[in-house]
Every structure is written in C-alpha cells, then in structure tokens.
Design a protein around this motif. Structure first.
Motif, PDB file in Angstrom:
ATOM      1  N   PRO A 141       0.770  -1.246   0.000  1.00  0.00           N
ATOM      2  CA  PRO A 141       0.000   0.000   0.000  1.00  0.00           C
ATOM      3  C   PRO A 141       0.796   1.289   0.000  1.00  0.00           C
ATOM      4  N   ARG A 142       2.120   1.203   0.247  1.00  0.00           N
ATOM      5  CA  ARG A 142       2.903   2.433   0.326  1.00  0.00           C
ATOM      6  C   ARG A 142       4.202   2.272  -0.455  1.00  0.00           C
ATOM      7  N   CYS A 143       4.514   3.292  -1.248  1.00  0.00           N
ATOM      8  CA  CYS A 143       5.762   3.295  -2.025  1.00  0.00           C
ATOM      9  C   CYS A 143       6.333   4.707  -1.983  1.00  0.00           C
ATOM     10  N   ALA A 144       7.519   4.840  -1.413  1.00  0.00           N
ATOM     11  CA  ALA A 144       8.130   6.161  -1.277  1.00  0.00           C
ATOM     12  C   ALA A 144       8.778   6.654  -2.554  1.00  0.00           C
ATOM     13  N   LEU A 145       9.220   5.708  -3.402  1.00  0.00           N
ATOM     14  CA  LEU A 145       9.972   6.103  -4.593  1.00  0.00           C
ATOM     15  C   LEU A 145       9.832   5.054  -5.677  1.00  0.00           C
TER      16      LEU A 145
END
Length: 256
Positions: free
Chosen positions: A82-86
């Motif tokens: 659910p989360r991707c910083a880059l």
C-alpha cells in the motif's frame, strides 16, 4: 520475491523504493545506491537470476517483471503493497541506429512499449501507493529527447514521448503529494546499453565511446536519483540533465 529479506509491505520496514530495469546498468547501480541510503529496494526486471542476486547483495526484494506485461505489473504492485516512497522508471533502452529509410519498425514498437507504455503502466499501477506515502516518481529519460540525430529516430521518438508523459503527469497530479522528476542522462558507458542497441556487436558498441576520456557511469546517474530523492518533500526537480564534461550537447562530444 527473494527470500530472507524483510517484507516491504511491513509497517516497520524501511521506506520502499521500486527500481525497474534493475538487472544491469543504471537500474542496478540505482538499486545499490538507494539501499545504501536506507530504502528497502524492490528490484524489478525481466531477468530473474540477475535481480535475485542483486536483491541478495543489497538486502532487497527481487521480482521478475516485464513492464510491457500487464500481469507482471499487477504482480509488482501487489508485491509492493500500500505504500511506495519512490518509483524509478528505468526499464527501457535503444534498439538499432538505422536511418528512417531503413527503419526496423518492430524495434520502434518495442522501444515505445518499454520506454513509454511500460513506464506509464508501472506508474499507473503504483500511483495509489505513491499517494499514500507522499512519494516520488523518477523517470530516467535521455538527452535523446532534446534533439534528433541521424539513426536515432525511433529512440528519439520514444524518449520524447516518455518526456511528454512526465510533463502531463506532473500537471495532472499537482494537487497531490507526489513529486514527478525527469532525469535525462547524456553519454553513459554501461555494460549493455550500446551492446544491446547494436545487436551484440561489441566492436561497434565500443566505438560509441572512442576517445571520450570519461563518459558518465551508471553510478553517476544513480547518485542523481539519490540526490533528488533526498530533497525535502516540497522541492521538485522537474528535469535534471546530466552529461559528461566532454559532451557539451547531444551533437558535440570532445574525443581525444
């Protein structure tokens, strides 16, 4: 995915970075640099054995992914969670240097499929995770988008089209907490780029760099990715053009 590595979806994990085309060259160098900068790196590429070895080296996650295959891209998004910083859209490359009169249009279609549609497809799939993390998407384009050159029509067109995707995306999500960056390298000497372009002709590939004292390396471009990722969230580098000192423009290279 690789074994014996943290699940990038875990809330306690490091910020997740996804690098496509991570099996060699700029992609592999970027994965290494980002791992050193504290990211949990998902190394995605078509060559499973290579990304597996890279992931084991840097403590990341390996995933076989052909960016032109919707099923592979869906699997990538599911693995990231659910989360991707880059996201670093690096998969792509050049094929051939024939003039338009002798063009191999199958190669043109392949370049467009990887450099443009593939980058767009991966971005679309990971955009919800990038939004959730207030993340950043970096497109590795090329100075081939700046000016046409003889024999480069197909690659010029593909990289120009990818640049157009970058610009449109930035306009479309300006109200959202996602930064959109283009890094456009000039002459980079990697182990495979020119070799692939010339169908494995090592002699012809080597001539690209003849007399150029210090072309860029994959690590130089990877450092540019690390730098733009390190900036505060309100700072966006729209386009970063990076060339070796010996290359003053796309058509002007000093050869000793």
């Amino acid at each position: 995915m690789s074994t014996n590595t943290p699940d990038p979806r875990s809330p306690s994990a490091r910020p997740v970075a996804v690098v496509t085309g991570a099996s060699s060259g700029i992609g592999a160098a970027t994965a290494r640099v980002l791992a050193g900068a504290g990211f949990a790196v998902v190394c995605a590429a078509r060559r499973q054995e290579r990304v597996q070895a890279l992931a084991e080296e840097i403590g990341g996650t390996a995933l076989r992914c052909d960016v032109t295959d919707p099923a592979d891209v869906d699997a990538l998004a599911a693995a990231v969670g659910p989360r991707c910083a880059l996201l670093v859209n690096n998969a792509g490359g050049a094929l051939g240097m024939e003039p338009v009169a002798e063009a191999d249009f199958d190669a043109w279609q392949q370049m467009f499929a990887t450099n443009v549609v593939g980058a767009g497809r991966v971005t679309q799939a990971l955009l919800p995770a990038l939004r959730a993390a207030g993340g950043q998407v970096v497109f590795i384009t090329s100075t081939a988008a700046d000016a046409s050159y003889e024999g480069g029509a197909g690659y010029n067109a593909a990289k120009s089209a990818e640049r157009a995707v970058v610009g449109a995306l930035r306009l479309e999500i300006v109200a959202e907490p996602v930064r959109v960056v283009e890094i456009a390298p000039g002459m980079v000497a990697t182990e495979e780029f020119s070799l692939t372009r010339f169908g494995g002709d090592a002699e012809r590939a080597a001539k690209v760099y003849d007399g150029v004292a210090e072309p860029l390396t994959a690590e130089d471009v990877a450092e540019c990715v690390r730098w733009v990722a390190s900036l505060p969230s309100h700072v966006n580098i729209d386009r970063l053009v990076v060339r070796p000192r010996a290359q003053a423009a796309q058509h002007k290279v000093h050869r000793e």
